[in-house]
Design a protein around this motif. Structure first.
Motif, PDB file in Angstrom:
ATOM      1  N   THR A  47       0.856  -1.176   0.000  1.00  0.00           N
ATOM      2  CA  THR A  47       0.000   0.000   0.000  1.00  0.00           C
ATOM      3  C   THR A  47       0.898   1.234   0.000  1.00  0.00           C
ATOM      4  N   LYS A  48       0.319   2.384  -0.246  1.00  0.00           N
ATOM      5  CA  LYS A  48       1.100   3.630  -0.252  1.00  0.00           C
ATOM      6  C   LYS A  48       1.768   3.844   1.106  1.00  0.00           C
ATOM      7  N   ASN A  49       1.043   3.613   2.175  1.00  0.00           N
ATOM      8  CA  ASN A  49       1.578   3.812   3.512  1.00  0.00           C
ATOM      9  C   ASN A  49       2.760   2.878   3.771  1.00  0.00           C
ATOM     10  N   GLU A  67       1.960  -1.020  -6.222  1.00  0.00           N
ATOM     11  CA  GLU A  67       1.232  -0.268  -5.201  1.00  0.00           C
ATOM     12  C   GLU A  67      -0.272  -0.469  -5.395  1.00  0.00           C
ATOM     13  N   VAL A  68      -0.961  -0.847  -4.313  1.00  0.00           N
ATOM     14  CA  VAL A  68      -2.387  -1.172  -4.409  1.00  0.00           C
ATOM     15  C   VAL A  68      -3.175  -0.398  -3.356  1.00  0.00           C
ATOM     16  N   ASP A  69      -4.461  -0.320  -3.600  1.00  0.00           N
ATOM     17  CA  ASP A  69      -5.389   0.279  -2.643  1.00  0.00           C
ATOM     18  C   ASP A  69      -5.512  -0.650  -1.438  1.00  0.00           C
ATOM     19  N   PRO A  70      -5.473  -0.114  -0.200  1.00  0.00           N
ATOM     20  CA  PRO A  70      -5.586  -0.968   0.992  1.00  0.00           C
ATOM     21  C   PRO A  70      -6.836  -1.841   0.997  1.00  0.00           C
ATOM     22  N   ARG A  71      -7.905  -1.360   0.338  1.00  0.00           N
ATOM     23  CA  ARG A  71      -9.163  -2.125   0.313  1.00  0.00           C
ATOM     24  C   ARG A  71      -9.129  -3.241  -0.726  1.00  0.00           C
ATOM     25  N   LYS A  72      -8.105  -3.228  -1.583  1.00  0.00           N
ATOM     26  CA  LYS A  72      -8.010  -4.251  -2.633  1.00  0.00           C
ATOM     27  C   LYS A  72      -6.643  -4.930  -2.591  1.00  0.00           C
ATOM     28  N   PHE A  73      -6.201  -5.257  -1.374  1.00  0.00           N
ATOM     29  CA  PHE A  73      -4.902  -5.896  -1.194  1.00  0.00           C
ATOM     30  C   PHE A  73      -5.039  -7.363  -1.612  1.00  0.00           C
ATOM     31  N   ASP A  74      -4.535  -7.686  -2.799  1.00  0.00           N
ATOM     32  CA  ASP A  74      -4.851  -8.983  -3.402  1.00  0.00           C
ATOM     33  C   ASP A  74      -3.711 -10.001  -3.358  1.00  0.00           C
ATOM     34  N   GLY A  85      -0.005  -4.096   5.073  1.00  0.00           N
ATOM     35  CA  GLY A  85       0.093  -3.449   3.775  1.00  0.00           C
ATOM     36  C   GLY A  85       1.315  -3.839   2.959  1.00  0.00           C
TER      37      GLY A  85
END
Length: 258
Positions: A47-49, A67-74, A85
């Motif tokens: 994730t970005k963080n 880099e992925v969205d935290p809600r879509k950590f696949d 993350g």
């Protein structure tokens, strides 16, 4: 001419090992793997963080993160994995032959830990951490019926998996016999043993020592007991005292220090 079954099985096992990968997760485990030049890194999902927190390690590793969205950590992790993350796909580490790893540095008598069918990755991870703290040369376990190198093990090891050799051998009894041929004193931990670790170590702290621990409940298998030089116990203040295998390993390493 048709290949024998055992040859086919060996070739298939070799191919399977070559294709095996492990997903590490959590900021600490991922950072230490990124910073380990011996670790073959394949894919990093962050994730970005997490990318911000791992910025230096990512730059040093040379890997390009996804880099992925935290809600879509696949990343393909077990549900409930506390990944923070960050997830890194890697190849298992190759530490080389047991005989070379366990030779020691020539300054201090080496210590190693052998695990007899300890299958819980959290226990093995904690043992790796203790082994690193107390300067053990390696943690050794059988290839089958033992915890493999996994993300959960690496996270519990808190970075020790990258620095503490975790060796997998075909046969634990054969490994013990090989260590004895190298001069190791092999002590098996058993609650019913009459001798304490301290008593077994008296006058022998300058020798290489291997500590063998079994799974909680079953303990050491009969064949493992037979090949140990002695069975020893950890002294408890009360008759009902007991420790889980990871705590027992830490206490035993301290008691058997050079």
């Amino acid at each position: 001419m048709k290949k024998p079954r055992w040859v086919i099985d060996k070739e298939q096992a070799k191919r399977a090992a070559a294709s095996e990968t492990v997903w590490l997760f959590g900021l600490h485990a991922v950072r230490d793997a990124l910073e380990n030049p011996a670790r073959e890194k394949l894919r990093l999902i962050v994730t970005k963080n997490a990318a911000d927190k791992l910025e230096a390690a990512i730059a040093a590793s040379g890997i390009t993160p996804e880099e992925v969205d935290p809600r879509k950590f696949d990343a393909p992790l077990d549900p409930g994995s506390v990944h923070q993350g960050a997830a890194l796909e890697v190849k298992p580490l190759d530490w080389g032959p047991m005989g070379e790893v366990c030779l020691g540095d020539g300054r201090t008598a080496p210590r190693v830990v052998l695990l007899d069918r300890v299958t819980d990755p959290h226990n093995v991870g904690a043992i790796l951490r203790s082994a690193e703290v107390f300067g053990a040369r390696a943690v050794i376990a059988p290839r089958h019926h033992a915890a493999p190198e996994t993300g959960a093990l690496a996270k519990t090891a808190s970075g020790a998996l990258e620095r503490q050799p975790y060796l997998r051998v075909r046969n634990l009894a054969d490994a013990i016999i090989e260590l004895q041929a190298m001069g190791y004193l092999v002590l098996g931990l058993a609650g019913e043993a009459e001798m304490s670790i301290e008593a077994a170590m008296e006058g022998k702290r300058d020798r290489p020592v291997a500590l063998v621990l079994g799974a909680e409940g079953p303990g050491l298998r009969e064949r493992t007991r037979e090949v140990c030089d002695a069975l020893v116990r950890i002294e408890f203040a009360n008759d009902f005292g007991s420790l889980n295998v990871s705590n027992a390993a830490a206490v035993a390493l301290y008691a058997a220090r050079a």
